[in-house]
Design a protein around this motif. Sequence first.
Motif, mmCIF file in Angstrom:
data_model
loop_
_atom_site.group_PDB
_atom_site.id
_atom_site.type_symbol
_atom_site.label_atom_id
_atom_site.label_comp_id
_atom_site.label_asym_id
_atom_site.label_seq_id
_atom_site.Cartn_x
_atom_site.Cartn_y
_atom_site.Cartn_z
ATOM 1 N N GLY A 199 91.788 30.372 58.131
ATOM 2 C CA GLY A 199 92.975 30.121 58.943
ATOM 3 C C GLY A 199 92.907 28.706 59.501
ATOM 4 N N LYS A 200 92.995 28.579 60.811
ATOM 5 C CA LYS A 200 92.910 27.264 61.447
ATOM 6 C C LYS A 200 91.496 26.945 61.937
ATOM 7 C CE LYS A 200 97.733 27.174 63.008
ATOM 8 N NZ LYS A 200 98.661 27.056 64.177
ATOM 9 N N VAL A 201 90.592 27.900 61.739
ATOM 10 C CA VAL A 201 89.215 27.704 62.199
ATOM 11 C C VAL A 201 88.402 27.007 61.111
ATOM 12 C CG1 VAL A 201 87.099 28.836 62.978
ATOM 13 C CG2 VAL A 201 89.332 29.737 63.673
ATOM 14 N N GLN A 202 87.779 25.875 61.457
ATOM 15 C CA GLN A 202 86.956 25.139 60.500
ATOM 16 C C GLN A 202 85.539 25.703 60.502
ATOM 17 O OE1 GLN A 202 86.574 20.898 61.170
ATOM 18 N NE2 GLN A 202 86.264 20.512 59.000
ATOM 19 N N ALA A 203 85.144 26.276 59.366
ATOM 20 C CA ALA A 203 83.819 26.884 59.251
ATOM 21 C C ALA A 203 82.788 25.917 58.686
ATOM 22 C CB ALA A 203 83.892 28.122 58.358
ATOM 23 N N LEU A 204 83.253 24.923 57.940
ATOM 24 C CA LEU A 204 82.354 23.940 57.346
ATOM 25 C C LEU A 204 82.991 22.566 57.432
ATOM 26 C CD1 LEU A 204 79.593 23.840 55.769
ATOM 27 C CD2 LEU A 204 80.976 23.738 53.675
ATOM 28 N N GLN A 205 82.306 21.653 58.099
ATOM 29 C CA GLN A 205 82.770 20.277 58.196
ATOM 30 C C GLN A 205 82.451 19.533 56.903
ATOM 31 O OE1 GLN A 205 81.666 18.378 61.991
ATOM 32 N NE2 GLN A 205 81.118 20.405 62.771
ATOM 33 N N PRO A 206 83.049 18.347 56.673
ATOM 34 C CA PRO A 206 82.820 17.634 55.407
ATOM 35 C C PRO A 206 81.335 17.555 55.055
ATOM 36 C CG PRO A 206 84.494 16.516 56.680
ATOM 37 C CD PRO A 206 83.960 17.600 57.565
ATOM 38 N N THR A 207 80.983 18.175 53.946
ATOM 39 C CA THR A 207 79.586 18.354 53.572
ATOM 40 C C THR A 207 79.313 17.781 52.190
ATOM 41 O OG1 THR A 207 79.371 20.355 54.922
ATOM 42 C CG2 THR A 207 77.797 20.101 53.126
ATOM 43 N N ALA A 208 78.145 17.172 52.032
ATOM 44 C CA ALA A 208 77.712 16.643 50.741
ATOM 45 C C ALA A 208 76.288 17.090 50.459
ATOM 46 C CB ALA A 208 77.799 15.113 50.733
ATOM 47 N N ILE A 209 76.077 17.694 49.297
ATOM 48 C CA ILE A 209 74.726 18.050 48.866
ATOM 49 C C ILE A 209 74.605 17.784 47.364
ATOM 50 C CG2 ILE A 209 74.503 19.855 50.635
ATOM 51 C CD1 ILE A 209 74.678 21.885 48.328
ATOM 52 N N ASN A 210 73.367 17.629 46.909
ATOM 53 C CA ASN A 210 73.099 17.412 45.490
ATOM 54 C C ASN A 210 71.947 18.301 45.046
ATOM 55 O OD1 ASN A 210 74.788 14.908 44.639
ATOM 56 N ND2 ASN A 210 73.845 14.300 46.571
ATOM 57 N N VAL A 211 72.040 18.776 43.802
ATOM 58 C CA VAL A 211 70.947 19.537 43.194
ATOM 59 C C VAL A 211 70.663 18.933 41.826
ATOM 60 C CG1 VAL A 211 70.106 21.784 42.420
ATOM 61 C CG2 VAL A 211 71.672 21.654 44.382
ATOM 62 N N ASP A 212 69.430 18.490 41.616
ATOM 63 C CA ASP A 212 69.034 17.948 40.319
ATOM 64 C C ASP A 212 68.558 19.067 39.408
ATOM 65 O OD1 ASP A 212 69.582 15.308 40.955
ATOM 66 O OD2 ASP A 212 67.568 14.934 41.733
ATOM 67 N N MET A 213 68.624 18.814 38.119
ATOM 68 C CA MET A 213 68.189 19.802 37.134
ATOM 69 C C MET A 213 66.735 20.191 37.365
ATOM 70 S SD MET A 213 69.916 18.567 33.554
ATOM 71 C CE MET A 213 71.698 18.631 33.308
ATOM 72 N N GLY A 214 66.479 21.496 37.335
ATOM 73 C CA GLY A 214 65.116 21.994 37.437
ATOM 74 C C GLY A 214 64.492 21.914 38.814
ATOM 75 N N LYS A 215 65.262 21.581 39.837
ATOM 76 C CA LYS A 215 64.742 21.440 41.189
ATOM 77 C C LYS A 215 65.188 22.603 42.073
ATOM 78 C CE LYS A 215 62.618 17.495 40.615
ATOM 79 N NZ LYS A 215 61.138 17.403 40.739
ATOM 80 N N ILE A 216 64.425 22.828 43.151
ATOM 81 C CA ILE A 216 64.809 23.804 44.173
ATOM 82 C C ILE A 216 65.269 23.035 45.399
ATOM 83 C CG2 ILE A 216 64.062 25.700 45.651
ATOM 84 C CD1 ILE A 216 61.947 26.420 43.605
ATOM 85 N N VAL A 217 66.493 23.275 45.798
ATOM 86 C CA VAL A 217 67.068 22.664 46.993
ATOM 87 C C VAL A 217 67.404 23.776 47.972
ATOM 88 C CG1 VAL A 217 69.003 21.339 47.929
ATOM 89 C CG2 VAL A 217 67.975 20.673 45.750
#
Length: 245
Positions: free
Chosen positions: A15-33
């Motif tokens: 609705g009008k409630v923001q649950a997640l603010q602008p977010t950036a993440i990366n996951v490389d091949m074969g890695k655990i993030v």
Amino acid sequence: MMNLLTVSDLEVFYGKVQALQPTAINVDMGKIVTVIGPNGAGKSTMLNAIAGALPATGSQTGNVLFSGQNLVGVAIEKRVAVGMSLVPEKRELFASMKVEDNLLLGSYRRYQAGEKEYADQMRVVYDLFPRLKERRQQQAGTLSGGERQMLALGRALMAKPRLLMLDEPSLGLAPLIVKEIFQIIQRLKQTGVAILLVEQNARAALQVADYGYVLETGAVVLEGAASDLAEDQRVVDTYLGLTKK
């Protein structure tokens, strides 16, 4: 190291409630993030947005690139087809069906696509989870909590994912079982699959991860190599307690 998942400017609203603010993440091949943080921080919301599994009341903006392809607006089934698999917090098994039938459902997309070897991951799953092989003819509803988590992981692996997304895999499990689950997660990395791990158990998550993000009140407040985060005084004080053992 080749990038597999790139998330940028991801926002989620109910609705009008923001649950997640602008977010950036990366996951490389074969890695655990891993993404750690307190209950209600928006960790599961972020994971569901990436997987295309937000409830109907949710909306999102931003970019979710998987191997360079933007998946915004793409149905969850098609995300599975390109190599994403989500193990949800509630596991969502079919309790009245046998263990082996639950596993086969994980390869249904491959069966639909006409792959003759759609069940070839069964051997891999049984090697990882010998108890599932022992109980393959039992109904899923008769398994212990730890075994149900193993079954949820195994079912996701049947799709041959390139990215496995785990939502609170330790939730509700006894400490010894939690240790076993995280040992299995470490072993999964050896298969070449990348893992995005959302977890409240920060200590266990940082021990198995290569890189980590700290999410609080819907925003990433800290990120870095998992080993560095485990030594960061803010993380130690807030999530790991007074000792680093």
